[in-house]
Write an enzyme that holds these catalytic residues in place. Structure first.
Site, PDB file in Angstrom:
ATOM      1  N   ASP A 282      80.304  12.214  21.188  1.00 46.77           N
ATOM      2  CA  ASP A 282      81.166  11.150  20.703  1.00 46.77           C
ATOM      3  C   ASP A 282      81.865  10.340  21.758  1.00 46.77           C
ATOM      4  OD1 ASP A 282      80.562  12.070  18.114  1.00 46.77           O
ATOM      5  OD2 ASP A 282      82.698  13.204  18.075  1.00 46.77           O
ATOM      6  N   ASN A 286      81.749   6.078  22.474  1.00 44.17           N
ATOM      7  CA  ASN A 286      82.828   5.328  22.372  1.00 44.17           C
ATOM      8  C   ASN A 286      82.977   4.939  24.023  1.00 44.17           C
ATOM      9  OD1 ASN A 286      83.717   5.590  19.940  1.00 44.17           O
ATOM     10  ND2 ASN A 286      84.730   7.624  20.252  1.00 44.17           N
ATOM     11  N   GLU A 299      84.400  24.877  28.791  1.00 44.95           N
ATOM     12  CA  GLU A 299      83.721  26.277  28.914  1.00 44.95           C
ATOM     13  C   GLU A 299      83.384  26.764  27.563  1.00 44.95           C
ATOM     14  OE1 GLU A 299      83.130  30.025  28.624  1.00 44.95           O
ATOM     15  OE2 GLU A 299      85.484  30.032  28.575  1.00 44.95           O
ATOM     16  N   CYS A 336      83.803  35.238  25.746  1.00 43.49           N
ATOM     17  CA  CYS A 336      82.623  34.385  26.141  1.00 43.49           C
ATOM     18  C   CYS A 336      81.929  35.290  27.233  1.00 43.49           C
ATOM     19  CB  CYS A 336      83.034  33.059  26.371  1.00 43.49           C
ATOM     20  SG  CYS A 336      84.645  32.816  27.170  1.00 43.49           S
TER      21      CYS A 336
END
Length: 551
Positions: A282, A286, A299, A336
């Site tokens: 995105d 732009n 991350e 994570c």
């Protein structure tokens, strides 16, 4: 108009890691935490507003953050920002930027040093209780996250900022003075934070703000309550209105509005690889709108590994098994960095299997207010269903055997039993795809194929976040470390692959795991500054011609 005077070069207090408390039975800490939990449960769902320019806004468009230990109840209902409120937040942040950046460094960082002390003492138990009830953490996981790590982020960011500002050109020509200033980005930062660490929620908006930036903070729907408490701590510590705008709400509306604004300067993100790539795309779409090139800091996911070398003795094998239990199952594998795949030489596998299955049998699971449990619930229905599908796949796959765990129940809370899968296929689904839950798959490799197994670890997934290597002989440690160099941004030798500590192990990974800008280090802060070099001349020149022009 007179500016703020800078009357001294101040040094911040000595920076140390926040001491972690153990909450033993009968301790004052445990009693105060239990009181905070009991009070929070008795109060029922809290109401969380959008906060823009210091104004609490109750939009009426509310959503609930459920208690994953008991999903029939909610910890809060939060009002959601739409596109119009997001735009208002952007405009308000930009209006606050010049004054915030112009504050002398010591005045700015005093906010974060005070916030750390408020969290360490006045709000420790409340923030932990909100993290436990809202995000399903037990006492220890809440302590190392919502208390210790967030204190560390705030304090060490101030230390790193101080060190950055001290970096100045070492040379000056006669009659000149060279210097560098570190100014904020020319625009606002969008911070999109995850559910799994309250500390990350606090750090994502704070790290840019330390360096003089203004920030829109969009918290995860599954962590709004604890994140709002963190926001209120910053306000109590003296954060001026508009510097950090608190905008829970629909991700599409908030993010698309922010990314479409010409003043968008940076994305500070922790979450899924898929979402980060979507946001990056995105921004690319732009790019011609922006006043400057945005800084993208992210991350994301991991498929983290433990690898055992054949040189381990029985005691070292037991150590590796214990570390794998912790690395795979603490906080239900929702880090994570959590261990999701394990490679064990065939000669050691019978002993490793014996040890890890025996230790697994000691794990208990239950709601967070029952303090004896090692594991609790996964975060929500979506996570439960996803993790359940991997457990079901392992149960049906002829190459896999579930050797421990494998049960699940969402009748009251979202509980998935810690599960150990044994596989004969190193590329089976549970070895290659990110699960983000309490499932670890173990593969026994041929002892004489250590080098090939190291290569396999790198080839198996797109991720490169964390990894751990267990070996005894120093030559073996060096050899394996070299072979595994590019497969983990955080690499551990004879330790589990989780538990990075601010000020000790800067955290982040490469490849599909993110931009590896290392939270908890000075390198992260560099992403949120623009440098200006200043050369001041003190001596006028007599003419423009150089001696080399003379004949």
């Amino acid at each position: 108009m007179a500016g703020n005077p800078s009357l001294a070069h101040f040094k911040i207090p000595l920076t140390e890691n926040e001491p972690m408390r153990s909450y033993p039975l009968g301790s004052d800490d445990r009693a105060k935490l239990k009181q905070a939990l009991d009070e929070m449960i008795a109060q029922g769902p809290q109401e969380v507003p959008v906060v823009i320019n210091g104004e609490k806004i109750y939009t009426g468009n509310v959503a609930k953050q459920l208690n994953p230990s008991k999903h029939a109840s909610a910890v809060c209902q939060y009002h959601q920002a739409d596109a119009a409120l997001t735009q208002k937040a952007i405009d308000g942040a930009m209006a606050a930027q010049a004054k915030w950046e112009a504050l002398p460094f010591n005045e700015r960082i005093a906010v974060f040093l005070k916030a750390a002390d408020l969290l360490a003492h006045k709000y420790r138990y409340k923030t932990m209780a909100a993290t436990m009830l809202g995000q399903g953490k037990n006492i220890w996981q809440a302590e190392i996250d919502a208390a210790a790590e967030l204190c560390d982020f705030w304090r060490f960011n101030c230390k790193y900022a101080e060190e950055i500002y001290q970096q100045q050109p070492p040379k000056n020509s006669v009659g000149t003075w060279n210097r560098v200033e570190y100014r904020a980005l020319e625009g606002f930062v969008l911070a999109v934070s995850p559910f799994n660490f309250t500390a990350i929620g606090g750090n994502l908006p704070s790290a840019p703000a330390v360096m003089g930036n203004v920030v829109l903070w969009k918290p995860s729907p599954s962590a709004v309550w604890s994140n709002y408490i963190v926001y209120e701590i910053l306000v109590e510590a003296g954060m001026p209105p508009g510097v950090i705008q608190f905008v829970p709400g629909d991700a599409e509306q908030v993010c698309s509005t922010a990314l479409a604004d010409p003043r968008f300067a940076s994305l500070h993100f922790t979450g899924s690889t898929k979402v980060f790539r979507k946001l990056w795309a995105d921004v690319g779409q732009n790019i011609n709108k922006y006043n400057a090139y945005p800084r993208l800091v992210g991350e994301t996911g991991g498929k983290n590994f433990h690898l055992l070398h054949p040189d381990l003795d029985s005691n070292a094998v037991r150590h590796a098994a214990l570390q794998t239990i912790r690395g795979a199952f603490e906080y239900q594998g929702q880090k994570c960095s959590a261990c999701s795949r394990c490679y064990v030489p065939k000669s050691l596998y019978p002993e490793f299997k014996k040890q890890i299955v025996a230790e697994h049998a000691k794990i208990t699971q239950g709601p967070v207010w029952e303090f004896n449990h090692f594991t609790g619930p996964v975060i929500n229905k979506f996570a439960f269903d996803k993790i359940k599908s991997y457990v079901d796949h392992a149960a049906a796959d002829s190459n896999c055997t579930i050797i421990a765990g494998g049960k699940y129940d969402d009748s009251v809370g979202y509980f998935v039993q810690p599960t150990i899968v044994e596989t004969t296929d190193p590329l089976t689904k549970t070895m290659t795809e990110e699960i983000f839950g309490p499932v670890v798959t173990v593969y026994a490799y041929d002892d004489d194929k250590f080098d090939e197994t190291c290569a396999l670890i790198g080839d198996t997934t797109e991720y490169a976040l964390t990894g751990a290597y267990f070996a005894t002989n120093r030559e073996h440690i060096v050899h394996g470390t070299n072979l595994l160099r590019k497969f983990a941004g955080n690499f551990y030798v004879n330790d589990k692959c989780t538990g990075a500590v601010v000020g000790q192990q800067p955290f982040g990974g490469g490849k599909g795991s993110g931009t590896n800008d290392k939270a908890g280090s000075w390198t992260l802060l560099l992403r949120f500054i623009n440098m200006r070099t200043i050369k001041e001349n003190f001596v006028p020149i007599d003419e423009f011609i150089y001696p080399s022009n003379l004949v």
